[in-house]
Scaffold this active site. Structure first.
Site, PDB file in Angstrom:
ATOM      1  N   ILE A  53      14.172  -8.994   1.977  1.00 42.00           N
ATOM      2  CA  ILE A  53      14.987  -8.237   2.948  1.00 42.00           C
ATOM      3  C   ILE A  53      15.515  -9.115   4.084  1.00 42.00           C
ATOM      4  O   ILE A  53      16.360  -8.681   4.863  1.00 42.00           O
ATOM      5  CB  ILE A  53      14.236  -7.001   3.514  1.00 42.00           C
ATOM      6  CG1 ILE A  53      13.011  -7.412   4.334  1.00 42.00           C
ATOM      7  CG2 ILE A  53      13.882  -6.023   2.404  1.00 42.00           C
ATOM      8  CD1 ILE A  53      12.480  -6.269   5.207  1.00 42.00           C
ATOM      9  N   TYR A  89       3.062  -9.230  16.220  1.00 44.45           N
ATOM     10  CA  TYR A  89       3.330  -8.225  15.191  1.00 44.45           C
ATOM     11  C   TYR A  89       3.943  -6.978  15.822  1.00 44.45           C
ATOM     12  O   TYR A  89       4.994  -6.490  15.378  1.00 44.45           O
ATOM     13  CB  TYR A  89       2.030  -7.877  14.444  1.00 44.45           C
ATOM     14  CG  TYR A  89       2.120  -6.653  13.566  1.00 44.45           C
ATOM     15  CD1 TYR A  89       2.792  -6.679  12.349  1.00 44.45           C
ATOM     16  CD2 TYR A  89       1.514  -5.448  13.953  1.00 44.45           C
ATOM     17  CE1 TYR A  89       2.874  -5.546  11.546  1.00 44.45           C
ATOM     18  CE2 TYR A  89       1.584  -4.319  13.156  1.00 44.45           C
ATOM     19  CZ  TYR A  89       2.269  -4.372  11.956  1.00 44.45           C
ATOM     20  OH  TYR A  89       2.342  -3.243  11.175  1.00 44.45           O
ATOM     21  N   GLN A 121       0.827  -1.218   0.000  1.00 39.45           N
ATOM     22  CA  GLN A 121       0.000   0.000   0.000  1.00 39.45           C
ATOM     23  C   GLN A 121       0.856   1.262   0.000  1.00 39.45           C
ATOM     24  O   GLN A 121       0.663   2.166  -0.817  1.00 39.45           O
ATOM     25  CB  GLN A 121      -0.872   0.040   1.253  1.00 39.45           C
ATOM     26  CG  GLN A 121      -1.840  -1.094   1.421  1.00 39.45           C
ATOM     27  CD  GLN A 121      -2.829  -0.769   2.519  1.00 39.45           C
ATOM     28  OE1 GLN A 121      -3.858  -0.140   2.275  1.00 39.45           O
ATOM     29  NE2 GLN A 121      -2.533  -1.194   3.730  1.00 39.45           N
ATOM     30  N   LEU A 122       1.803   1.334   0.947  1.00 37.25           N
ATOM     31  CA  LEU A 122       2.622   2.543   1.057  1.00 37.25           C
ATOM     32  C   LEU A 122       3.651   2.614  -0.070  1.00 37.25           C
ATOM     33  O   LEU A 122       3.888   3.689  -0.643  1.00 37.25           O
ATOM     34  CB  LEU A 122       3.327   2.568   2.416  1.00 37.25           C
ATOM     35  CG  LEU A 122       4.284   3.729   2.633  1.00 37.25           C
ATOM     36  CD1 LEU A 122       3.554   5.070   2.526  1.00 37.25           C
ATOM     37  CD2 LEU A 122       4.995   3.604   3.979  1.00 37.25           C
TER      38      LEU A 122
END
Ligand SMILES: NC(=O)c1ccc[n+]([C@@H]2O[C@H](COP(=O)([O-])OP(=O)(O)OC[C@H]3O[C@@H](n4cnc5c(N)ncnc54)[C@H](OP(=O)(O)O)[C@@H]3O)[C@@H](O)[C@H]2O)c1
Length: 288
Positions: free
Chosen positions: A37, A125, A12-13
């Site tokens: 990553i 999270y 989204q970002l």
């Protein structure tokens, strides 16, 4: 020309950042499978070859409930992956901007959380994101850690899109009314991140969300109001419920409004959450 690496560019970002670089900036987006990553060697190799001036890390494990039963994966991406990027950025002299979350807080406060309030995540999270923040700040002296909240956009899956769909499919929607936070458009956050970089913001932790506060119920009602004039059939009514009536694997903070005073002092005040919400809902309805 300033070169900016955007990781998680399909999220989204990442999408909104890739669409909105300021003049004089070019973005290079990467995501899975081109760059994972969690692979420290691949991260170092990628940064050494591209040599960006800035790395904006939008890559994350964002499935809050799934993280409870998949903690290793959440920590690998949100803690270890973030640190890999920060170490590689430091090695090549790049600045890293790392995105974190309101879920680092437990929600016991009743006034907006300041960047230096003590974090105390309620779930895997939040804990993995908190450890990511710490790893980034340890590894990169010039790092910006920007906590945000309740992100939505016209892309990917998010609460706004889910509500818009369900209110056209179901007879009634039951939505939690006792968790308070701030809906934040990915477009607003992208703009704020570019502005923080342009302002050469001092290293440290920043808070950014859209302005105001809402419950999930308020947000669902706002989506319904915006959609109502555009839908052929009347959308489902929305019924407020309590968190305890909607059990989820992960506990969520009851209150997670972020204090943006320090961020706004650098980049100007943000918009109330209803303004960008109208833009996104209108865009979604127009694209039908
Ligand atoms: N969404 C929210 O409500 C919210 C709220 C507060 C803070 N945040 C934070 O804001 C940031 C951006 O969130 P978002 O909503 O834009 O996330 P998103 O839409 O889930 O995008 C994350 C992107 O990262 C990718 N990714 C996952 N694991 C990766 C890995 N190992 N290597 C490289 N890329 C990987 C994802 O790919 P796949 O889709 O293939 O996994 C996805 O494209 C994140 O740091 C998130 O924690 C989000």
């Amino acid at each position: 020309m300033r070169s900016v690496l955007v990781t998680g560019c399909k999220g989204q970002l990442g999408i909104e950042l890739s669409r909105s670089p300021p003049a004089g900036t070019e973005t290079h987006g990467v995501d899975l499978p081109e760059l994972d990553i969690t692979d420290a060697t691949a991260v170092m190799r990628h940064l050494e070859s591209l040599r960006p001036q800035v790395v904006i890390n939008c890559a994350a494990y964002t499935a809050v409930d799934r993280a409870e039963s998949d903690a290793d994966a959440a920590f690998r991406v949100n803690r270890d992956g973030a640190r890999n990027l920060a170490l590689a950025a430091t090695r090549i002299g790049a600045r890293i901007v790392h995105i974190s979350t309101d879920f680092v807080f437990d929600g016991c406060k009743s006034s907006p959380y300041l960047p230096d309030d003590a974090p105390s995540p309620l779930g895997v999270y939040g804990q993995s994101k908190l450890e990511g923040e710490r790893g980034v700040l340890d590894a990169a002296a010039s790092a910006l850690v920007v906590r945000t909240a309740w992100l939505y956009s016209a892309h990917g899956s998010n609460f706004v899109k889910t509500m818009l769909r369900l209110m056209q499919e179901k007879p009634e929607l039951r939505v939690v009314a006792d968790q308070i936070g701030t809906p934040t458009a990915a477009t607003s956050l992208a703009r704020a991140l570019w502005a923080l970089l342009e302002a050469n913001a001092p290293a440290g932790i920043y808070h950014f969300s859209d302005a105001g506060a809402a419950s999930w119920y308020d947000l669902a009602c706002a989506v319904r109001e915006l959609a109502l004039p555009h839908l052929a059939a009347t959308p489902a009514p929305i019924v407020p419920i309590r968190t305890q009536d909607y059990p989820t694997p992960a506990r969520r903070p009851a209150y997670s409004v972020l204090d943006k005073t320090a961020t706004w002092a650098l980049i100007g005040n943000g918009r109330h959450w209803r303004e960008p919400l109208a833009e996104v809902v209108n865009a979604l309805l127009a694209a039908r």
